[in-house]
Design a protein around this motif. Structure first.
Motif, PDB file in Angstrom:
ATOM      1  N   LYS A  12       0.922  -1.201  -0.024  1.00 35.52           N
ATOM      2  CA  LYS A  12      -0.036   0.106   0.046  1.00 35.52           C
ATOM      3  C   LYS A  12       0.980   1.432  -0.031  1.00 35.52           C
ATOM      4  O   LYS A  12       1.940   1.053   0.519  1.00 35.52           O
ATOM      5  CB  LYS A  12      -0.781   0.025   1.112  1.00 35.52           C
ATOM      6  N   PRO A  13       0.016   2.381  -0.462  1.00 37.30           N
ATOM      7  CA  PRO A  13       1.182   3.677  -0.681  1.00 37.30           C
ATOM      8  C   PRO A  13       1.845   3.966   0.862  1.00 37.30           C
ATOM      9  O   PRO A  13       2.788   4.597   0.971  1.00 37.30           O
ATOM     10  CB  PRO A  13      -0.227   4.611  -0.750  1.00 37.30           C
ATOM     11  N   PHE A  14       0.959   3.708   2.027  1.00 38.58           N
ATOM     12  CA  PHE A  14       1.602   4.078   3.377  1.00 38.58           C
ATOM     13  C   PHE A  14       2.891   3.311   3.587  1.00 38.58           C
ATOM     14  O   PHE A  14       3.917   3.863   4.070  1.00 38.58           O
ATOM     15  CB  PHE A  14       0.594   3.969   4.419  1.00 38.58           C
ATOM     16  N   SER A  15       2.750   1.981   3.176  1.00 38.40           N
ATOM     17  CA  SER A  15       4.105   1.272   3.308  1.00 38.40           C
ATOM     18  C   SER A  15       5.142   1.693   2.261  1.00 38.40           C
ATOM     19  O   SER A  15       6.261   1.544   2.949  1.00 38.40           O
ATOM     20  CB  SER A  15       3.653  -0.470   3.075  1.00 38.40           C
ATOM     21  N   GLN A  16       4.856   1.939   1.228  1.00 31.87           N
ATOM     22  CA  GLN A  16       5.955   2.445   0.246  1.00 31.87           C
ATOM     23  C   GLN A  16       6.401   3.997   0.924  1.00 31.87           C
ATOM     24  O   GLN A  16       7.760   4.013   0.697  1.00 31.87           O
ATOM     25  CB  GLN A  16       5.172   2.691  -1.105  1.00 31.87           C
ATOM     26  N   MET A  17       5.614   4.600   1.476  1.00 32.10           N
ATOM     27  CA  MET A  17       6.335   5.995   2.190  1.00 32.10           C
ATOM     28  C   MET A  17       6.975   5.599   3.137  1.00 32.10           C
ATOM     29  O   MET A  17       8.167   6.268   3.156  1.00 32.10           O
ATOM     30  CB  MET A  17       4.915   6.706   2.536  1.00 32.10           C
ATOM     31  N   VAL A 178       3.990   8.790  -4.948  1.00 28.16           N
ATOM     32  CA  VAL A 178       3.670   7.954  -3.868  1.00 28.16           C
ATOM     33  C   VAL A 178       2.307   8.786  -3.140  1.00 28.16           C
ATOM     34  O   VAL A 178       1.536   8.097  -2.787  1.00 28.16           O
ATOM     35  CB  VAL A 178       4.537   7.614  -2.845  1.00 28.16           C
ATOM     36  N   LEU A 179       2.718  10.150  -3.017  1.00 24.12           N
ATOM     37  CA  LEU A 179       1.633  11.113  -2.318  1.00 24.12           C
ATOM     38  C   LEU A 179       0.432  10.898  -3.114  1.00 24.12           C
ATOM     39  O   LEU A 179      -0.637  11.013  -2.693  1.00 24.12           O
ATOM     40  CB  LEU A 179       2.228  12.183  -2.197  1.00 24.12           C
ATOM     41  N   LYS A 181      -0.728   8.544  -5.095  1.00 29.42           N
ATOM     42  CA  LYS A 181      -1.385   7.238  -4.713  1.00 29.42           C
ATOM     43  C   LYS A 181      -2.114   7.437  -3.381  1.00 29.42           C
ATOM     44  O   LYS A 181      -3.111   6.843  -3.128  1.00 29.42           O
ATOM     45  CB  LYS A 181      -0.711   6.039  -4.874  1.00 29.42           C
ATOM     46  N   TRP A 182      -1.293   8.041  -2.348  1.00 28.87           N
ATOM     47  CA  TRP A 182      -1.847   7.803  -0.909  1.00 28.87           C
ATOM     48  C   TRP A 182      -3.034   8.833  -0.627  1.00 28.87           C
ATOM     49  O   TRP A 182      -4.315   8.517  -0.274  1.00 28.87           O
ATOM     50  CB  TRP A 182      -0.738   8.390   0.086  1.00 28.87           C
TER      51      TRP A 182
END
Length: 304
Positions: A12-17, A178-179, A181-182
């Motif tokens: 998920k985007p949070f994990s990627q961040m 990433v942001l 997508k988040w």
């Protein structure tokens, strides 16, 4: 092993961040290690010492921004070049040249904004913030004080090109996407990235001009879909400063490169309007045309 790799790429985007932050911290530690191994004298006047300062500065940029961004893109996205949109197709270099003209037209309004931002009164923090800004200005002035032709080329490489490449790949290529997508909104992602980009430079008295620059660069990436355009535009923005310093030290430019140019307000307004028209025609309209063309092609495919 393949399961672990796929889990990264499907996260998920949070994990990627979180992953991006981890690699950024790792890059910061490597950059700090470079400073320990190759300490520089901020008060140096000898050309050799100043060249060392330049090389260390370039190495820090590569370790702090480019390396984390590329490693993260490879781990989380698979194809780093494709994800970061390093693409020369579709005459992207021409869009890059237009972006340079755009920044040139925006120089007068940027000068006014810089002058206004520099006059901020921060109360109890005033003295500390002023000292930090003055220290940063002295370091930049030191690195750009050499006047040889080879030194000028080195300055363009280290002060203009390397930061342009490293910062665009990290901030626009990774963080902004990433942001996006988040938040599920590209415009919000551009704004947040621009704020982080400006804060990362650590200069409150240059915060607003860098914020606006980051905002513009964000939209250039969003609309052009090309890292090439952004690196060219960012390089031009940095190169102008290097050129002004070089001409000043050569005696061909009489004013302090850090001083306001005080361009007349009427000229500033005309240049800003011209920049807005150019941006609308060459970036916004082209994007709308591409979207409409894509919708039309999808309709034709469905009919078939």
């Amino acid at each position: 092993m393949s399961t672990i790799v796929s889990s990264f790429r499907e996260s998920k985007p949070f994990s990627q961040m979180v992953g991006l932050l981890f690699f950024l911290i790792l890059g910061f530690l490597f950059a700090t290690g470079l400073m320990v191994l190759c300490p520089v004298d901020m008060e140096a006047v000898a050309p050799g010492r100043i060249r060392q300062m330049l090389w260390v500065q370039g190495g820090q940029q590569l370790l702090m921004f480019l390396m984390p961004a590329c490693v993260w893109a490879w781990v989380y996205q698979g194809n780093a070049m494709r994800y970061l949109k390093v693409d020369m197709r579709g005459r992207k270099w021409l869009q890059g040249l237009v972006a340079m003209v755009l920044l040139l037209l925006l120089m007068p309004i940027n000068d006014w904004v810089t002058y206004w931002n520099a006059a901020w009164n921060l109360g109890p923090l005033e003295e500390t913030m002023r000292q930090m800004t003055e220290q940063s200005t002295r370091i930049v002035g030191k690195m750009l004080s050499l006047t040889g032709v080879g030194d000028f080329a080195l300055q363009l490489l280290v002060v203009a090109l390397v930061p342009a490449l490293c910062e665009e790949v990290f901030f626009r290529g990774c963080l902004q996407q990433v942001l996006g997508k988040w938040f599920g909104n590209g415009h919000v992602a551009i704004a947040v990235t621009a704020i982080i980009f400006s804060l990362a430079h650590g200069d409150i008295y240059g915060f607003v001009p860098r914020l606006l620059l980051g905002w513009l660069l964000g939209y250039l990436f969003y609309l052009s879909g090309s890292m090439v355009v952004n690196v060219m535009a960012h390089f031009f923005n940095n190169a102008v400063v290097v050129i002004f310093y070089y001409l000043f030290h050569q005696g061909h430019y009489w004013a302090d490169p850090t001083a306001s140019m005080m361009i007349p307000l009427a000229t500033t307004i005309l240049c800003t309007l011209a920049a807005c028209v150019l941006f609308k025609m060459y970036f916004v309209n082209r994007e709308e045309k591409a979207l409409n063309s894509g919708k039309l092609n999808r309709k034709k495919t469905k009919k078939k």
